[in-house]
Every structure is written in C-alpha cells, then in structure tokens.
Scaffold this active site. Structure first.
Site, short mmCIF file in Angstrom:
data_model
loop_
_atom_site.label_atom_id
_atom_site.label_comp_id
_atom_site.label_asym_id
_atom_site.label_seq_id
_atom_site.Cartn_x
_atom_site.Cartn_y
_atom_site.Cartn_z
N LYS A 35 -6.01 -4.33 -15.80
CA LYS A 35 -5.67 -5.02 -14.55
C LYS A 35 -5.92 -4.08 -13.36
O LYS A 35 -6.09 -2.87 -13.54
CB LYS A 35 -4.21 -5.47 -14.59
CG LYS A 35 -3.20 -4.33 -14.69
CD LYS A 35 -1.80 -4.83 -15.05
CE LYS A 35 -0.83 -3.67 -15.22
NZ LYS A 35 0.46 -4.11 -15.78
N ARG A 131 12.49 -9.96 -15.25
CA ARG A 131 11.38 -10.26 -14.35
C ARG A 131 10.76 -11.55 -14.87
O ARG A 131 11.24 -12.62 -14.54
CB ARG A 131 10.42 -9.06 -14.32
CG ARG A 131 9.47 -9.07 -13.15
CD ARG A 131 8.60 -7.83 -13.10
NE ARG A 131 7.75 -7.68 -14.28
CZ ARG A 131 6.87 -6.69 -14.46
NH1 ARG A 131 6.73 -5.76 -13.53
NH2 ARG A 131 6.13 -6.64 -15.53
N TYR A 256 -2.39 15.15 13.48
CA TYR A 256 -1.56 14.19 14.21
C TYR A 256 -0.10 14.64 14.25
O TYR A 256 0.45 15.11 13.24
CB TYR A 256 -1.59 12.83 13.52
CG TYR A 256 -2.84 12.02 13.80
CD1 TYR A 256 -3.16 11.61 15.09
CD2 TYR A 256 -3.68 11.66 12.76
CE1 TYR A 256 -4.29 10.86 15.34
CE2 TYR A 256 -4.82 10.91 12.98
CZ TYR A 256 -5.12 10.52 14.29
OH TYR A 256 -6.24 9.77 14.52
N MET A 304 -6.33 8.90 8.50
CA MET A 304 -6.97 7.77 7.83
C MET A 304 -8.21 8.22 7.04
O MET A 304 -8.43 7.78 5.90
CB MET A 304 -7.38 6.70 8.85
CG MET A 304 -7.95 5.46 8.21
SD MET A 304 -8.55 4.25 9.40
CE MET A 304 -7.03 3.66 10.11
C1 LIG Z 1 0.77 -3.29 -16.90
C2 LIG Z 1 1.33 -3.80 -18.16
C3 LIG Z 1 1.19 -3.08 -19.35
C4 LIG Z 1 0.63 -1.68 -19.41
O1 LIG Z 1 1.62 -0.77 -18.97
P1 LIG Z 1 1.34 0.81 -18.95
O2 LIG Z 1 2.64 1.39 -18.53
O3 LIG Z 1 0.28 1.03 -17.92
O4 LIG Z 1 0.90 1.18 -20.30
C5 LIG Z 1 1.63 -3.69 -20.52
N1 LIG Z 1 2.20 -4.91 -20.50
C6 LIG Z 1 2.37 -5.61 -19.36
C7 LIG Z 1 3.02 -6.94 -19.41
C8 LIG Z 1 1.96 -5.08 -18.16
O5 LIG Z 1 2.16 -5.76 -17.02
#
Ligand SMILES: *Cc1c(COP(=O)(O)O)cnc(C)c1O
Length: 357
Positions: A35, A131, A256, A304
C-alpha cells in the site's frame, strides 16, 4: 545537470528481507503489503520484484490495486479497506481483486449486487484495536449468511489486525491472538493476523497467512530498534549531493527564523532536499546526515527545498560530494525518532519530486 536528489531502491535487500519473512514463517502463505506506493518505494517495482515469491499483495484501496493490474501484476490483490461504493464491486470482480469486509453496509451491497463472478472475501474481526471489523460475537452469524450468498466465493477467510505488536512487553497481542485463534478454530477458517511485528516477534500470531509490510522495506517494526537488530536490510537510500558550500562567520544565523548561530567561523553545506521532498521538517539541528560517508549535523530549520549542514568535520568537502539522508549506514528509524515520528511516515512521505532509481 539535473537536481541530484533521488531514492535508490535496493532489490537485493528487498529479496533478503522477504527471505527473513520465510525464515520466520516457513509454513505460511505470504500477503506482501505494498500500500501507499509500496511504502514510498514504488509499488510496481516492489511488486515486480516479489511477484514470483509471494502468494498475494495487499493495498489500501481499489485505486492502488488498479495501478498494479495496469502494470501487469497477476497475483491476487487484497483491498485492506474493502470497497467504499457498491459501484466498485464490478471493477473488483473484473480485475479479480479480493476484499476485506468490515461493515454491515458492505455486506448489504454484496448481497444486493449482481456480480458475474463470486467475490473473494476476508472477513475482518475487531480483536481489540477498535478500528475496522465486526466484533467477535458478530462473526459467526455474518459468516453463516455470507457462506450462503451466491455472490461470495469459497473459501471465506478471517482477518484481524494487531494494535500493540511493536511492543514486545505489551500483553494486548496475547489477548488479541487468543480471541482470533479461537474464532478461526471454531469456524474452521483460513486466517491471517500477523503484520511485520507479528512475523518477527510473535510466532503464535502466524496462522495461515502473514501480512508483512514494513519489514520487507528493511525497517524494524519494533520500538527503539533498527533494521540490523532484526536481521533486515534497508531497501531505500535517500541521497543527494552538496549543491553549495560557504564559510560563515562567528555569530551569523543559519536558515529561516535564524534559529542556529555559528559558534565560530566555519564551513557550511547546502543540500537540495527539503520537506517538499519528504525530508521531515521537524528534524532538529543536530540530526545526522552523511557527507562523504561521515556524519555531519543538520543546522537550522529544514526548508521546503533545502537543508543546511555543519561541515566543520568535513573541511575538504566539495560541491558535488555525495550525501545520504537515510539508508544502510544511517537508519531511517533514527531520523524518524529524532523528528518525533516513525519510519513508516518518513518513507511514505517521500514525494514524487524524488526520482526512484
Ligand atoms: C499496513 C498493514 C499491514 C502491514 O503492517 P506492517 O506493520 O507494515 O507490517 C498488515 N495488515 C494490515 C491490515 C495493514 O493495514
């Protein structure tokens, strides 16, 4: 010459980290999590490198899955947030994507859909993160309904997510695992619980499928530890080179807000990377940066497009000399910690101004 800032992606390190997954979980199927553009590493490149070695990929949503399908990735792809609109179902079926099902609304949409092929479902149970997912007591009834539903493919699988596995002393993981494994056993379902921290630190969470993300990219999932501690190799090296060097006099202010003053006459170096490239704006003065392979401190605020370093211990440095912001010899975990964040955030924030190579 073009701006030298880029991120080198080390496929050999990626493969070695996958081998680490297999050493920890030799019996399990592997769903590699790619992802957020492969945690900022370029999802297509990561997926191409791993495709013949894993069993599925996981992404956040439909849009991310289609990027992989457009690039010719054929492996099953799981949408970790499922779908948001019923209209997505047709595309999900067309591209043979699998979904996580976590709300009654999604269930209703599937029941009412007229998809041409059955949909592969990961039923999500909330074992304590609060969640996504159904509560453990809701799972059996919804599973029964789903298993009679012609729009749903066999087998239906069970999934949950660990909330505290990064802390090896926390008791939550044991409680979540117990609830999860009881459910999976009672319903006799294929199951997946382990993220990277689960893979490396909690073998009882491995179940049938593991879901490593961050460890594939060579970053420790644990609190206060770095890749090397867990037998991982950093995949990304964020690099640039010195674009300008100058001498400043004692008392002169840097950057800055004039937050840093030269304690003596000294050389400083300017590096063409800033928060718009994904270098953290909250990195404080003193944050290490490698110039010619040696640590020098960041001074003044991150801008930036640029940062400034103290070159007193690199008096012979020249414009064009190599700079590393994080990578093999400078843990991204260390930069994250100094900046008040985690490596996940730094990696996913590398912007598209930074070429991946
Ligand atoms: C992102 C995610 C993972 C992977 O988690 P890591 O800590 O990066 O290994 C696994 N399961 C779900 C549902 C996730 O959202």
């Amino acid at each position: 010459m073009s701006r030298p800032t880029n991120a080198f992606i080390d496929s050999g390190a990626l493969r070695a980290n996958l081998q680490r997954v297999k050493d920890c979980a030799p019996e399990q199927s592997i769903m590699a999590v790619v992802k957020a553009n492969g945690y900022g590493h370029g999802a297509v490149k990561i997926a191409n490198t791993l495709e013949s070695e894993v069993d599925a990929f996981a992404v956040c949503c439909l849009q991310e899955a289609l990027v992989l399908r457009d690039a010719g990735i054929k492996l099953p792809i799981v949408l970790l947030e499922g779908f948001f609109q019923a209209e997505e179902l047709e595309i999900i079926v067309e591209h043979q994507l699998q979904i996580v099902l976590h709300t009654p609304k999604q269930f209703e949409a599937i029941v009412q859909s007229q998809v041409e092929q059955p949909i592969h479902i990961w039923l999500k149970v909330d074992t304590g993160m609060h969640r996504l997912g159904f509560s453990p007591t809701e799972i059996e009834p919804i599973y029964k309904l789903l298993s009679q539903c012609q729009q749903v493919a066999d087998p239906i699988r069970l999934m949950s997510h660990l909330s505290c596995a990064d802390d090896l002393k926390d008791n939550t993981t044991k409680q979540q695992t117990q609830i999860f494994l009881d459910l999976a056993r009672n319903l006799n379902l294929e199951a997946s619980l382990a993220n990277s921290a689960g893979v490396l630190g909690w073998s009882q969470t491995h179940a049938n499928w593991v879901r490593p993300g961050i460890m594939l990219y060579g970053v420790s999932p644990f609190l206060n530890s770095v890749a090397q501690d867990d037998g991982l190799q950093p995949v990304m090296q964020l690099q640039s080179s010195l674009m300008s060097i100058k001498r400043c006099r004692k008392g002169e202010a840097i950057g800055y807000g004039a937050t840093w003053h030269c304690p003596q006459t000294m050389p400083i170096g300017i590096i063409p990377i800033g928060y718009a490239d994904g270098y953290p704006r909250h990195a404080p003065s003193g944050t290490p940066i490698l110039v010619n392979g040696r640590r020098v401190p960041l001074i003044g605020r991150v801008s930036m497009d640029m940062i400034i370093v103290d070159l007193r211990n690199q008096p012979n440095a020249r414009v064009g000399d190599p700079v590393i912001l994080w990578g093999k010899n400078l843990p991204v975990e260390e930069i994250a910690s100094l900046s008040g964040t985690i490596a996940y955030e730094l990696l996913t924030h590398v912007s598209n101004r930074v070429q991946l190579s």
